[in-house]
Write a protein that holds these residues in place. Sequence first.
Motif, short mmCIF file in Angstrom:
data_model
loop_
_atom_site.label_atom_id
_atom_site.label_comp_id
_atom_site.label_asym_id
_atom_site.label_seq_id
_atom_site.Cartn_x
_atom_site.Cartn_y
_atom_site.Cartn_z
N UNK A 129 0.85 -1.19 0.00
CA UNK A 129 0.00 0.00 0.00
C UNK A 129 0.88 1.23 0.00
N UNK A 130 0.56 2.18 -0.84
CA UNK A 130 1.32 3.42 -0.81
C UNK A 130 1.06 4.16 0.49
N UNK A 131 2.12 4.74 1.03
CA UNK A 131 2.01 5.38 2.33
C UNK A 131 1.06 6.57 2.30
N UNK A 132 1.11 7.31 1.21
CA UNK A 132 0.37 8.56 1.19
C UNK A 132 -0.98 8.45 0.50
N UNK A 133 -1.37 7.27 0.18
CA UNK A 133 -2.68 7.12 -0.45
C UNK A 133 -3.18 5.71 -0.21
N UNK A 134 -4.36 5.46 -0.63
CA UNK A 134 -4.89 4.12 -0.46
C UNK A 134 -4.61 3.27 -1.67
#
Length: 424
Positions: free
Chosen positions: A280-285
Amino acid sequence: MAATAIPSSSAAPAADAPVHAEVAQLPAPPPRPAPYQPPRLAVDGAGGGAVAVVGGGKPCRHHAYSRKQKSLGLLCTNFVALYDRGDVEAIGLDDAAKRLGVERRRIYDIVNVLESVGILVRRAKNRYTWIGFGGVPAALRELKERALREVPVVGSPSLDETSAANVSDDEDDDKFDDADGDAESEKLSLSQSIDNSSDKPDAAPCKLRSDHRKEKSLGLLTQNFVKLFLTMEIETISLDEAAKRLLGEGHAENNMRTKVRRLYDIANVLSSLKLIEKTQQADSRKPAFRWLGQPKKNEGDSVTVAFAPTKMTLPSKRAFGTDLTNFDNKRGKLDSTMENRGNLTLGNRSDFVYGPFHPAGTRARKEHDNRKILEKDRKSIQDWENLASSFRPQYQNPALNDLFGHYVEAWSSWYSDLKRDAAS
DNA sequence: TCCTCCCGCCAATCA
DNA sequence: TGATTGGCGGGAGGA
């Protein structure tokens, strides 16, 4: 040459039977299935459809279609399980398709990706040679070297103007200017060095239509996708981002969508090879993919690959390797030949997260173990040797033990090569 | 509803 | 010319 070099053995299924189908029964294996019997297929003459009779169980028709059982990643897992044996050399596409219960088209997808990471090599029409995971480090090393040649500064934010630009061609279908013919040759060198049987040594450097077709090939896209990981600082990348980098900004929505579709295909195969993992990207879902080989900065020329037999984290969505064949109902149309062979489905979903590489045990504990093992892998490549000797899951299913043994063998062979390379 | 990605059409290429 | 290869995008399953 024989259709396939897979020798018949006591544990090997009959050529016309779904391979390792018993393994697909993982959630509820018989206490001690003795001795290993490949599943038998019977044809329902009255109905005209095939009825799978697995492991002596009752015939079962028409279970629900599930795309999880048809995924490219799972198919890849099955493909590897089928051919990653020490005694396999030649692979026939027809044979593979038949054994895995899929259409040839899907086999092409798999072999194109596997070829681009050095796991197999195309020898002739319809014929591939199995190299195995031992071929991956060399292929990645070459990819990295080429990528670094193309990208002067490691960590360049984009490959748009280098190799990626060479494949950002989707809107240029009618333009065949030969301005970058040499770059194209360079870019295609790996795949063509692998498959040079049909290449004409005196071929003109100008971009031919066939070259143009190759530019868009899944294999080449795979290589460029891998190059992103090999040359850039980023730890993870989303497929959207990857498509942007590979295509370049400003491409039509359609092209981007098509590219992302292909990247999904590639990512699934690479995931099943444990070269990348879904995260999962840290800054988004948004989901992203993380390189597990980590052959990046501060590691010199070394290219490390951390795949089997070490356990990786499970993909967030899919459970690869739960079914060693893809015999199943097709979506939409019914396939009279493959239909109902798919009685190889697993039990309830909570059960079938275990792939062929998963030792027996609870999922939570395994995930915890997986994380620990992953960290351990990343600390030091030297630890892998210990890991290989200590990490020996006990499968209830003898076929799985065999399978795991093959992976250990392949891995050990590769690791020995790596040590030899490092020493020299 | 949107993301994911299977599926198979059909064009390009090969033998 | 038939067979093989594989790009491509529609559209269904899943979250």
